[in-house]
Design a protein around this motif. Structure first.
Motif: not given
Length: 189
Positions: A13-15, A32-37, A49-50
């Protein structure tokens, strides 16, 4: 993304601040296994929110990384410096940094050759400072117009293309394919 740690396909997911408060435990429980902020944009914007998103995804046990939204015409060294400073303040990313290159970052007429030179400056500066090769985020039409230099293929591709069974690969990455495929820009957990 092909997760080298899991050796299987993983969803992520990207947020950014646009998503508001994210319940990272719920995101993780959904699979979900990964996230990009989003970390930064241009020469002066730090996503409010970073830090919360980076810390939250990490505490939830997800792989996580940071991205910069590139603004054409802004000084690439100043953009890179802002991103590096912001990421180093947390110093806990487990995924490579990502550079977001898309039409929204081109706010006035741009010379494609100068744009490419500036993007390479950002990529090299960040790679040197953080000791990891960044990922390039883009879509096929934008890439084919602005990222047609063959050296861009030396960077992993995060490809945005929605509503299709298989994405169209940009010309520059035709022999390499994508590393991450963003299938939608609208999802709810």
């Amino acid at each position: 993304v092909q997760d080298p740690l899991l050796e299987q396909t993983a969803s992520g997911i990207g947020v950014s601040h646009f998503q508001g408060n994210v319940n990272w435990e719920e995101v993780k429980a959904t699979g979900f296994k990964f996230a990009y902020s989003k970390a930064t944009q241009g020469m002066g914007f730090v996503d409010p929110k970073f830090a919360v998103n980076e810390n939250g995804s990490g505490k939830a046990g997800m792989h996580h990384g940071a991205y910069h939204f590139y603004i054409a015409g802004d000084d690439p060294l100043k953009q890179a410096a802002l991103f590096i400073k912001t990421c180093r303040e947390l110093d806990n990313n487990t995924l490579p940094p990502m550079l977001d290159l898309e039409q929204g970052g081109v706010q006035k007429a741009v010379n494609p050759k100068q744009f490419q030179q500036d993007v390479f400056t950002w990529l090299k500066e960040v790679e040197t400072a953080l000791n990891v090769k960044p990922i390039i985020y883009t879509n096929t039409p934008f890439s084919n117009q602005y990222l047609n230099h063959p050296d861009f293929a030396n960077y992993p591709l995060w490809l945005a293309e929605y509503g299709v069974k298989e994405p169209r690969i940009p010309n520059t990455w035709a022999k390499k394919s994508w590393f991450i495929w963003q299938r939608t820009d609208r999802a709810k957990v």
